[in-house]
Design a protein around this motif. Structure first.
Motif, PDB file in Angstrom:
ATOM      1  N   VAL A  59       0.859  -1.192   0.000  1.00  0.00           N
ATOM      2  CA  VAL A  59       0.000   0.000   0.000  1.00  0.00           C
ATOM      3  C   VAL A  59       0.890   1.234   0.000  1.00  0.00           C
ATOM      4  CG1 VAL A  59      -1.747   1.313   1.265  1.00  0.00           C
ATOM      5  CG2 VAL A  59      -1.843  -1.200   1.236  1.00  0.00           C
ATOM      6  N   ASP A  60       0.654   2.155  -0.946  1.00  0.00           N
ATOM      7  CA  ASP A  60       1.447   3.378  -1.012  1.00  0.00           C
ATOM      8  C   ASP A  60       0.647   4.450  -1.747  1.00  0.00           C
ATOM      9  OD1 ASP A  60       4.756   3.824  -0.623  1.00  0.00           O
ATOM     10  OD2 ASP A  60       3.721   5.312  -1.860  1.00  0.00           O
ATOM     11  N   PRO A  61       0.750   5.713  -1.325  1.00  0.00           N
ATOM     12  CA  PRO A  61       0.020   6.781  -2.014  1.00  0.00           C
ATOM     13  C   PRO A  61       0.706   7.277  -3.284  1.00  0.00           C
ATOM     14  CG  PRO A  61       1.214   7.686  -0.152  1.00  0.00           C
ATOM     15  CD  PRO A  61       1.394   6.194  -0.087  1.00  0.00           C
ATOM     16  N   ALA A  62       1.981   6.908  -3.494  1.00  0.00           N
ATOM     17  CA  ALA A  62       2.741   7.419  -4.640  1.00  0.00           C
ATOM     18  C   ALA A  62       2.604   6.469  -5.828  1.00  0.00           C
ATOM     19  CB  ALA A  62       4.211   7.591  -4.279  1.00  0.00           C
ATOM     20  N   ALA A  63       1.976   6.938  -6.905  1.00  0.00           N
ATOM     21  CA  ALA A  63       1.719   6.090  -8.073  1.00  0.00           C
ATOM     22  C   ALA A  63       3.013   5.541  -8.671  1.00  0.00           C
ATOM     23  CB  ALA A  63       0.937   6.873  -9.124  1.00  0.00           C
ATOM     24  N   ARG A  64       4.032   6.388  -8.772  1.00  0.00           N
ATOM     25  CA  ARG A  64       5.276   5.911  -9.384  1.00  0.00           C
ATOM     26  C   ARG A  64       5.921   4.804  -8.565  1.00  0.00           C
ATOM     27  NH1 ARG A  64      10.643   6.061  -9.738  1.00  0.00           N
ATOM     28  NH2 ARG A  64      10.954   7.221  -7.802  1.00  0.00           N
ATOM     29  N   LEU A  65       5.894   4.932  -7.256  1.00  0.00           N
ATOM     30  CA  LEU A  65       6.491   3.897  -6.409  1.00  0.00           C
ATOM     31  C   LEU A  65       5.685   2.608  -6.450  1.00  0.00           C
ATOM     32  CD1 LEU A  65       7.730   5.937  -3.307  1.00  0.00           C
ATOM     33  CD2 LEU A  65       8.974   5.249  -5.366  1.00  0.00           C
ATOM     34  N   ARG A  66       4.376   2.721  -6.577  1.00  0.00           N
ATOM     35  CA  ARG A  66       3.577   1.497  -6.742  1.00  0.00           C
ATOM     36  C   ARG A  66       3.982   0.769  -8.017  1.00  0.00           C
ATOM     37  NH1 ARG A  66      -0.659   5.039  -5.372  1.00  0.00           N
ATOM     38  NH2 ARG A  66      -1.575   4.917  -7.460  1.00  0.00           N
ATOM     39  N   GLU A  67       4.241   1.538  -9.068  1.00  0.00           N
ATOM     40  CA  GLU A  67       4.683   0.930 -10.330  1.00  0.00           C
ATOM     41  C   GLU A  67       6.048   0.261 -10.169  1.00  0.00           C
ATOM     42  OE1 GLU A  67       4.644   4.104 -13.115  1.00  0.00           O
ATOM     43  OE2 GLU A  67       2.446   4.219 -13.233  1.00  0.00           O
ATOM     44  N   VAL A  68       6.941   0.881  -9.407  1.00  0.00           N
ATOM     45  CA  VAL A  68       8.265   0.297  -9.167  1.00  0.00           C
ATOM     46  C   VAL A  68       8.130  -1.028  -8.429  1.00  0.00           C
ATOM     47  CG1 VAL A  68      10.441   0.579  -7.914  1.00  0.00           C
ATOM     48  CG2 VAL A  68       9.488   2.497  -9.207  1.00  0.00           C
ATOM     49  N   THR A  69       7.314  -1.054  -7.382  1.00  0.00           N
ATOM     50  CA  THR A  69       7.117  -2.285  -6.623  1.00  0.00           C
ATOM     51  C   THR A  69       6.522  -3.380  -7.496  1.00  0.00           C
ATOM     52  OG1 THR A  69       6.858  -1.163  -4.502  1.00  0.00           O
ATOM     53  CG2 THR A  69       5.857  -3.330  -4.693  1.00  0.00           C
ATOM     54  N   ALA A  70       5.503  -3.046  -8.268  1.00  0.00           N
ATOM     55  CA  ALA A  70       4.853  -4.035  -9.132  1.00  0.00           C
ATOM     56  C   ALA A  70       5.826  -4.579 -10.168  1.00  0.00           C
ATOM     57  CB  ALA A  70       3.639  -3.413  -9.813  1.00  0.00           C
ATOM     58  N   ALA A  71       6.648  -3.708 -10.753  1.00  0.00           N
ATOM     59  CA  ALA A  71       7.608  -4.140 -11.768  1.00  0.00           C
ATOM     60  C   ALA A  71       8.676  -5.040 -11.165  1.00  0.00           C
ATOM     61  CB  ALA A  71       8.247  -2.923 -12.430  1.00  0.00           C
TER      62      ALA A  71
END
Length: 261
Positions: A59-71
């Motif tokens: 869970v994170d509010p930062a869209a770019r960091l969510r993308e980094v984690t998913a990748a």
């Protein structure tokens, strides 16, 4: 001042904090459990937990960091669900997490009590909460304080620093006690490596979300050059490495709370 944690390249700092993520996940004993990584950032905790067989939601509010984690999870063929949310608004059902983890994430919550209430809500009746927090660190606070205090002069507001409540076991017990949690804490240490003052300034400072947010303010006020020079001189004193203490907080429910009908 609000900080978008997707600004800059938090990956540099994430790498520095990876050893603490390892300590956190090892202490949590997450094998086969439903785990929430709160403030998942670049995914250090989420990936380590998934590698140990946990069912992980980041869970994170930062869209770019969510993308980094998913990748990163996809590259390792790990199943990690990543959701938009904050410590005070976790998009999960009541009691759905066996373990809630946060590696220097929840400590940035603007309202500690709201965060504690929400974490308690999503934690199972017999669940656990573990997170890392910064205590007072002379070296780190001194370095960050150069920029933070300069920004405070510009804005006329208080320095932008994490609330110290999260490193204090008694304060944390006050936040989580009403939800039946007992608290224990342990001190650990990270070692930050300074290959050169310029390299550290250009990556850990300028590319940190706080730096990416504040540098334009410093430049506009004509203070950037002075802050950079003072910071580089400070870093020169810290070379080649400096230890930084942190606290691992572990919370377990001491009783199962029931609601009277």
């Amino acid at each position: 001042m609000e900080i978008d944690w997707g600004l800059g390249e938090y990956e540099w700092t994430g790498t520095d904090l990876a050893p603490a993520a390892q300590v956190l996940v090892t202490a949590a004993q997450v094998d086969g459990l439903d785990v929430v990584d709160l403030g998942c950032g670049t995914g250090n905790v989420a990936l380590l937990a998934a590698e140990r067989g946990a069912h992980v939601t980041g869970v994170d509010p930062a869209a770019r960091l969510r993308e980094v984690t998913a990748a990163r999870a996809a590259a390792k063929d790990l199943s990690v669900t990543v959701l938009d949310g904050t410590a005070a608004a976790i998009p999960l059902p009541d009691g759905s997490a066996d373990v809630v983890l946060s590696n220097f994430g929840v400590i940035m919550a603007p309202d500690p009590q709201a965060a504690a209430d929400e974490i308690a809500r999503v934690t199972a009746p017999d669940g656990r909460v573990l997170f890392t927090a910064w205590p007072q660190n002379a070296a780190l606070d001194g370095l960050i304080g150069i920029s933070v205090q300069a920004v405070a002069k510009i804005t006329g507001g208080p320095p932008i620093l994490a609330k110290p409540v999260w490193d204090d076991a008694d304060a944390v017990a006050g936040l989580f006690g009403p939800h039946g949690f007992k608290v224990s804490s342990a001190r650990h240490q990270l070692t930050f490596v300074v290959s050169s003052p310029a390299e550290y300034w250009n990556t850990r400072m300028l590319l940190h979300p706080l730096g990416a947010k504040t540098v334009p303010l410093l430049q506009e006020a004509g203070l950037y050059d002075a802050v950079e020079a003072e910071s580089l001189a400070y870093l020169e004193q810290l070379m080649p490495e400096f230890p930084v203490d942190y606290v691992l907080m572990s919370l377990e429910r001491s009783q199962v709370l029931t609601v009277a009908s």
